[in-house]
Design a protein around this motif. Structure first.
Motif, PDB file in Angstrom:
ATOM      1  N   LYS A  42       0.634  -1.372  -0.032  1.00  0.00           N
ATOM      2  CA  LYS A  42      -0.012   0.032   0.150  1.00  0.00           C
ATOM      3  C   LYS A  42       0.920   1.362  -0.103  1.00  0.00           C
ATOM      4  CE  LYS A  42      -3.716  -2.186   2.672  1.00  0.00           C
ATOM      5  NZ  LYS A  42      -4.710  -2.017   3.776  1.00  0.00           N
ATOM      6  N   GLY A  43       2.027   1.406   0.625  1.00  0.00           N
ATOM      7  CA  GLY A  43       2.574   2.341   0.818  1.00  0.00           C
ATOM      8  C   GLY A  43       3.307   2.874  -0.472  1.00  0.00           C
ATOM      9  N   PHE A  44       3.662   2.039  -1.397  1.00  0.00           N
ATOM     10  CA  PHE A  44       4.108   2.325  -2.669  1.00  0.00           C
ATOM     11  C   PHE A  44       2.983   2.976  -3.628  1.00  0.00           C
ATOM     12  CE2 PHE A  44       4.790   1.289  -7.243  1.00  0.00           C
ATOM     13  CZ  PHE A  44       5.867   1.915  -7.413  1.00  0.00           C
ATOM     14  N   TYR A  45       1.977   2.425  -3.656  1.00  0.00           N
ATOM     15  CA  TYR A  45       0.907   3.166  -4.273  1.00  0.00           C
ATOM     16  C   TYR A  45       0.312   4.313  -3.954  1.00  0.00           C
ATOM     17  CZ  TYR A  45       0.803  -1.531  -6.651  1.00  0.00           C
ATOM     18  OH  TYR A  45       1.424  -2.371  -7.420  1.00  0.00           O
ATOM     19  N   MET A  46       0.526   4.705  -2.501  1.00  0.00           N
ATOM     20  CA  MET A  46      -0.139   5.817  -1.674  1.00  0.00           C
ATOM     21  C   MET A  46       0.969   6.854  -2.199  1.00  0.00           C
ATOM     22  SD  MET A  46      -1.611   4.212   1.874  1.00  0.00           S
ATOM     23  CE  MET A  46      -1.577   5.821   2.612  1.00  0.00           C
ATOM     24  N   SER A  47       2.152   6.615  -2.103  1.00  0.00           N
ATOM     25  CA  SER A  47       3.177   7.712  -2.311  1.00  0.00           C
ATOM     26  C   SER A  47       3.360   7.992  -3.827  1.00  0.00           C
ATOM     27  CB  SER A  47       4.674   7.053  -2.224  1.00  0.00           C
ATOM     28  OG  SER A  47       5.157   5.902  -2.933  1.00  0.00           O
TER      29      SER A  47
END
Length: 160
Positions: A42-47
């Motif tokens: 999720k962190g990658f897509y949120m960034s």
């Protein structure tokens, strides 16, 4: 004839047959964990979404007649340098006047009404646990009374 062949040879022969029939790692595959599909998280897509959103926000806040938003924010705080300079000048003038007044106070002759030679004498030392006679009035009368009392008590102890 079967009894003449050692047991270790029979076991190694059985393993080689399993390897031929099931492949070289057939016996060891049961010990490995199953493969898990990995993703970026999720962190990658949120960034990536945050970066894209910030780029779009910056693009839409820029208009033809105005400067970009970031430039306007920088100029808002940068334009206050004249105000800060005026404040610093007033502050510097106040500190210089205070230093001048302090020097006048310290360099002036000491009148009888001011018992301290320098103003920092008011702040030195603790206000608690002050020994008798330090920074107070004349205590010679108290000292004479205490010496007379001590002499009277010594006479009572000796039986007089």
């Amino acid at each position: 004839m079967l009894s003449a062949v050692p047991r270790r040879v029979l076991l190694s022969g059985r393993r080689s047959i399993q390897q031929v029939r099931f492949g070289s790692h057939a016996a060891h595959d049961a010990h490995h964990a199953p493969a898990v599909p990995e993703s970026f998280g999720k962190g990658f897509y949120m960034s990536i979404a945050a970066f894209t959103g910030l780029c779009a926000f910056y693009k839409f806040t820029v208009s033809d007649e105005k400067e970009p938003l970031v430039t306007r924010i920088i100029n808002k705080y940068h334009s206050q340098s004249a105000l800060w300079e005026a404040r610093n000048t007033v502050h510097t003038k106040m500190v210089e006047e205070a230093a001048h007044d302090r020097l006048l106070f310290e360099e002036s002759p000491i009148p009888k009404s001011r018992p301290y030679a320098y103003p920092e004498a008011l702040n030195q030392g603790s206000p608690w646990n002050i020994t008798a006679g330090w920074a107070t009035g004349d205590l010679t009368a108290v000292k004479a009374h205490m010496e007379a009392e001590r002499a009277r008590l010594d006479a009572l102890r000796q039986g007089n």
